[in-house]
Design an enzyme around this catalytic site. Sequence first.
Site, PDB file in Angstrom:
ATOM      1  N   GLY A  29       0.823  -1.217   0.000  1.00 40.96           N
ATOM      2  CA  GLY A  29       0.000   0.000   0.000  1.00 40.96           C
ATOM      3  C   GLY A  29       0.848   1.254   0.000  1.00 40.96           C
ATOM      4  O   GLY A  29       2.082   1.196   0.089  1.00 40.96           O
ATOM      5  N   SER A  30       0.182   2.396  -0.084  1.00 38.21           N
ATOM      6  CA  SER A  30       0.900   3.662  -0.260  1.00 38.21           C
ATOM      7  C   SER A  30       1.613   4.117   1.011  1.00 38.21           C
ATOM      8  O   SER A  30       2.665   4.769   0.933  1.00 38.21           O
ATOM      9  CB  SER A  30      -0.084   4.739  -0.722  1.00 38.21           C
ATOM     10  OG  SER A  30      -1.127   4.889   0.222  1.00 38.21           O
ATOM     11  N   THR A  31       1.065   3.794   2.187  1.00 39.02           N
ATOM     12  CA  THR A  31       1.716   4.241   3.431  1.00 39.02           C
ATOM     13  C   THR A  31       2.970   3.412   3.680  1.00 39.02           C
ATOM     14  O   THR A  31       4.044   3.958   3.977  1.00 39.02           O
ATOM     15  CB  THR A  31       0.743   4.109   4.630  1.00 39.02           C
ATOM     16  OG1 THR A  31      -0.535   4.607   4.237  1.00 39.02           O
ATOM     17  CG2 THR A  31       1.247   4.882   5.827  1.00 39.02           C
ATOM     18  N   ASP A  85       2.731  -2.457   8.331  1.00 41.23           N
ATOM     19  CA  ASP A  85       1.769  -2.447   7.219  1.00 41.23           C
ATOM     20  C   ASP A  85       0.700  -1.386   7.450  1.00 41.23           C
ATOM     21  O   ASP A  85       0.502  -0.918   8.577  1.00 41.23           O
ATOM     22  CB  ASP A  85       1.111  -3.833   7.094  1.00 41.23           C
ATOM     23  CG  ASP A  85       0.525  -4.092   5.714  1.00 41.23           C
ATOM     24  OD1 ASP A  85       0.522  -3.171   4.868  1.00 41.23           O
ATOM     25  OD2 ASP A  85       0.069  -5.225   5.480  1.00 41.23           O
ATOM     26  N   GLY A  86      -0.001  -1.021   6.387  1.00 41.54           N
ATOM     27  CA  GLY A  86      -1.113  -0.071   6.475  1.00 41.54           C
ATOM     28  C   GLY A  86      -2.412  -0.797   6.792  1.00 41.54           C
ATOM     29  O   GLY A  86      -2.433  -2.004   7.041  1.00 41.54           O
ATOM     30  N   ALA A  87      -3.515  -0.046   6.790  1.00 39.65           N
ATOM     31  CA  ALA A  87      -4.843  -0.647   7.002  1.00 39.65           C
ATOM     32  C   ALA A  87      -5.882   0.260   6.363  1.00 39.65           C
ATOM     33  O   ALA A  87      -5.623   1.443   6.104  1.00 39.65           O
ATOM     34  CB  ALA A  87      -5.121  -0.820   8.492  1.00 39.65           C
ATOM     35  N   LYS A  98      -8.259  -4.880   6.196  1.00 44.77           N
ATOM     36  CA  LYS A  98      -7.169  -4.697   5.255  1.00 44.77           C
ATOM     37  C   LYS A  98      -7.523  -5.392   3.939  1.00 44.77           C
ATOM     38  O   LYS A  98      -8.432  -6.188   3.880  1.00 44.77           O
ATOM     39  CB  LYS A  98      -5.878  -5.314   5.799  1.00 44.77           C
ATOM     40  CG  LYS A  98      -5.313  -4.547   6.974  1.00 44.77           C
ATOM     41  CD  LYS A  98      -3.977  -5.100   7.474  1.00 44.77           C
ATOM     42  CE  LYS A  98      -3.003  -5.421   6.407  1.00 44.77           C
ATOM     43  NZ  LYS A  98      -2.703  -4.332   5.462  1.00 44.77           N
ATOM     44  N   GLY A 101      -5.588  -3.409  -1.329  1.00 49.05           N
ATOM     45  CA  GLY A 101      -4.570  -3.701  -2.341  1.00 49.05           C
ATOM     46  C   GLY A 101      -4.541  -5.161  -2.764  1.00 49.05           C
ATOM     47  O   GLY A 101      -3.689  -5.552  -3.562  1.00 49.05           O
ATOM     48  N   GLU A 107      -0.307 -10.823   3.691  1.00 44.74           N
ATOM     49  CA  GLU A 107      -0.194  -9.879   4.815  1.00 44.74           C
ATOM     50  C   GLU A 107      -0.533 -10.587   6.118  1.00 44.74           C
ATOM     51  O   GLU A 107       0.200 -10.482   7.105  1.00 44.74           O
ATOM     52  CB  GLU A 107      -1.130  -8.681   4.595  1.00 44.74           C
ATOM     53  CG  GLU A 107      -0.663  -7.760   3.481  1.00 44.74           C
ATOM     54  CD  GLU A 107      -1.656  -6.648   3.152  1.00 44.74           C
ATOM     55  OE1 GLU A 107      -1.215  -5.649   2.589  1.00 44.74           O
ATOM     56  OE2 GLU A 107      -2.855  -6.786   3.450  1.00 44.74           O
TER      57      GLU A 107
END
Length: 229
Positions: A29-31, A85-87, A98, A101, A107
């Site tokens: 993901g982007s973060t 990781d992002g969420a 999540k 993506g 993940e």
Amino acid sequence: MNVEEMKKAVAKEALNLIEDEMVIGLGTGSTTAYFIRYLGKLIMDGELEEVYGVPTSYQARLLALEAGVPVVSLDEVDAIDIAVDGADEVDPQMNLIKGRGGALTMEKIIEYRAGMFVVLVDETKLVEWLGQKMPVPIEVIPVAWRAIAEEIEVFNATAELRMAEKKDGPVVTDNGNFILDAKFHRIDDPLDLEIELNNIPGVVENGIFADIADLVLVGTKDGVKRMER
Ligand code: 5RP
């Protein structure tokens, strides 16, 4: 701070948790992309040594290789020290949705295995209950998608096959499966629903991550805030 600056701020904050010789689960993901790039810079500058990344997706793998983070696969490591990781949603108990993506299965495997799972979000991801804004992505065996979509209606939810944007037809995950996006009205018991969904034959994994995050770093207009157990 705007949302992009919040993402960068939490990614930088997460670097404080990384030490030499760590094996790190690299989220998607982007973060997390910011985190991977910053991590690569520290490695290239010689400020971190003997650090290895275990990617959760092709996206994370490509980014890591580009940034100079040495990559290993899950079956090559004895343990994962930390995963970052992002969420898509975070509730007050730190349960997550999540999988926007499409990388939810790897993940969850990697984050479940990690000694510490750190989540990076901006404040727009905070919700009062899971399902408030986002559907729950469910990775399914392709031929079973319609049968599973019908089973999901039993939960008073609607499920849509996720369609690709730069390819004709459905999204195909890194594992060769399809994704159903299931819209629930309100998820009151995330752990129970996570288990129930995975009990449907043909479901590979679902995007509810209940009771697994150890630390959530939240980017806000006033700086980075911490949610922890
Ligand atoms: C991918 C994910 C991502 O971590 C999640 O969608 C958050 O992404 P972003 O940081 O771009 O908002 O679960 O499968």
